[in-house]
Design an enzyme around this catalytic site. Structure first.
Site, short mmCIF file in Angstrom:
data_model
loop_
_atom_site.label_atom_id
_atom_site.label_comp_id
_atom_site.label_asym_id
_atom_site.label_seq_id
_atom_site.Cartn_x
_atom_site.Cartn_y
_atom_site.Cartn_z
N ARG A 76 -4.53 2.15 -12.03
CA ARG A 76 -3.52 1.70 -11.06
C ARG A 76 -3.21 0.23 -11.30
NH1 ARG A 76 -0.27 4.62 -9.33
NH2 ARG A 76 -1.76 6.04 -8.33
N ARG A 102 -0.96 7.66 -21.46
CA ARG A 102 -1.71 6.63 -20.75
C ARG A 102 -3.18 6.99 -20.54
NH1 ARG A 102 0.23 6.94 -14.41
NH2 ARG A 102 0.41 9.20 -14.29
N HIS A 172 5.69 1.40 -17.42
CA HIS A 172 5.62 1.50 -15.95
C HIS A 172 4.97 0.23 -15.38
CE1 HIS A 172 4.66 3.21 -12.02
NE2 HIS A 172 5.05 4.42 -12.37
N ASP A 216 11.83 4.14 -4.49
CA ASP A 216 11.53 4.86 -5.74
C ASP A 216 12.86 5.27 -6.34
OD1 ASP A 216 10.42 6.27 -7.79
OD2 ASP A 216 9.25 7.66 -6.56
N GLU A 275 10.47 -0.86 -14.29
CA GLU A 275 10.06 -0.12 -15.47
C GLU A 275 11.21 0.03 -16.47
OE1 GLU A 275 8.28 3.55 -14.06
OE2 GLU A 275 7.88 2.61 -12.13
O1 TA6 Z 1 7.83 5.27 -11.41
C1 TA6 Z 1 7.72 5.60 -10.07
C2 TA6 Z 1 6.81 6.81 -9.94
O2 TA6 Z 1 7.32 7.86 -10.73
C3 TA6 Z 1 6.70 7.17 -8.46
O3 TA6 Z 1 7.39 8.34 -8.12
C4 TA6 Z 1 5.22 7.15 -8.18
O4 TA6 Z 1 4.63 8.32 -7.88
C5 TA6 Z 1 4.67 6.36 -9.34
O5 TA6 Z 1 5.51 6.52 -10.43
C6 TA6 Z 1 3.21 6.39 -9.68
O6 TA6 Z 1 2.83 7.49 -10.41
P1 TA6 Z 1 1.31 7.75 -10.78
O7 TA6 Z 1 1.32 9.04 -11.52
O8 TA6 Z 1 0.85 6.61 -11.63
O9 TA6 Z 1 0.54 7.81 -9.48
#
Ligand code: TA6
Length: 303
Positions: A76, A102, A172, A216, A275
């Site tokens: 995270r 990832r 991201h 989002d 992103e």
């Molecule tokens: O990029 C935004 C997103 O797609 C959100 O919808 C949110 O869920 C986030 O990414 C995080 O995703 P993750 O799979 O890392 O928890």
């Protein structure tokens, strides 16, 4: 045989004073970069930039205090590489969101100090039976990370097979900010976006982006330059990119961050994801033999 253990990487690729490797958990190794320009930490899993701080500036990249470092688990914060699809897989609900890049090991193929003391690391994704089960296309993907007064990230995918495939991807990136409620983003004015909160609807951005709730969005037709304005930390983050015409802007806000379990209380106040992507109608059709390159550069400017 080469491995991703700190001992092996230190033997092959360490650069005295500037680059060394450390096992921070079983099967989880991190590269530590220190130069006169900046410090950075990069995980071998995911070729994942975890931290980056230019000299004399606050950290530019946000990493959750509650991030977990374990093989196969996403981190995270930092710069997760979403590849070879963005968001949920188009047809297989059981495949991981944002692809597998990832959470799998990458090989560090080169590490060097440039004459101007930027430090450049070259990574290549290691394909395995597990990745081929989710991505049967013959392909090669490389990530080049350059740690200098700016952080530069370049993601290149080559179709090494004989049939075309569709590629979706994103850097991201989680940016460190003083307070999401006081943060604005410029550079996306008049772009259409897919608003994913409460079902997907298409809208058009009027003025700067500001934040009062879960956000989002996939911005479309983006122009490769946007800026995060942060009056609390007294700086701007300038993001420039190439090979991308879609930009995701994300903050989960209180309730969703609490549910995710790795933000901590009010952790979302100190981050925003902007992103650089090829997502939605910006996915890439990659012909046999072709290479697609997407790059992003991040710079902190004191206001
Ligand atoms: O990029 C935004 C997103 O797609 C959100 O919808 C949110 O869920 C986030 O990414 C995080 O995703 P993750 O799979 O890392 O928890």
């Amino acid at each position: 045989m080469t491995t991703n253990t700190a001992a092996d990487l230190n033997r092959r690729l360490a650069i005295a004073e500037f680059l060394n490797f450390e096992d921070v958990a079983e099967g989880f190794t991190v590269a530590n970069v220190t130069t006169r320009h900046a410090t950075a930490r990069i995980a071998l899993q995911g070729a994942h930039v975890m931290t980056y701080q230019p000299a004399g500036h606050p950290p530019l990249i946000w990493l959750s205090k509650f991030a977990k470092f374990a093989p196969g688990k996403s981190i995270r914060g930092g710069v997760p590489v979403c590849w070879p699809w963005f968001g949920p897989h188009a047809s297989e609900a059981g495949f991981p969101g944002h692809g597998f890049a990832r959470t799998v090991p990458w090989a560090l193929t080169d590490a060097r100090l440039l004459p101007d003391e930027r430090l450049r690391l070259k990574f290549e994704l290691i394909h395995s039976d597990a990745t081929r089960a989710q991505w049967p296309h013959a392909s090669n993907v490389k990530l080049i990370i350059t740690v200098g007064p700016e952080l530069e990230v370049a993601l290149a995918t080559t179709n090494t097979g004989s049939t075309p495939f569709e590629l979706g991807q994103a850097l991201h990136t989680y940016f460190e900010i003083g307070d999401i409620r006081k943060t604005t983003i410029t550079g996306l004015e008049n772009c259409d976006y897919l608003d994913k909160v409460g079902g997907t609807t298409r809208k058009t951005q009027q003025g700067a982006v500001s934040f009062t709730q879960e956000t989002d969005r996939i911005y479309l037709g983006t122009r490769g330059h946007c800026e995060i304005h942060d009056p609390v930390l007294g700086r701007r983050i300038v993001i420039t990119s190439t090979g991308s015409h879609s930009t995701i802007v994300w903050n989960p806000w209180t309730e969703k961050a609490d549910k995710m379990g790795d933000f901590g209380t009010d952790g979302h106040l100190g981050m925003v994801c902007v992103e650089t992507a090829n997502a939605a109608e910006d996915v890439i059709q990659l012909a046999p033999g072709a290479t697609h390159r997407m790059t992003a550069q991040y710079r902190s400017i004191k206001d």
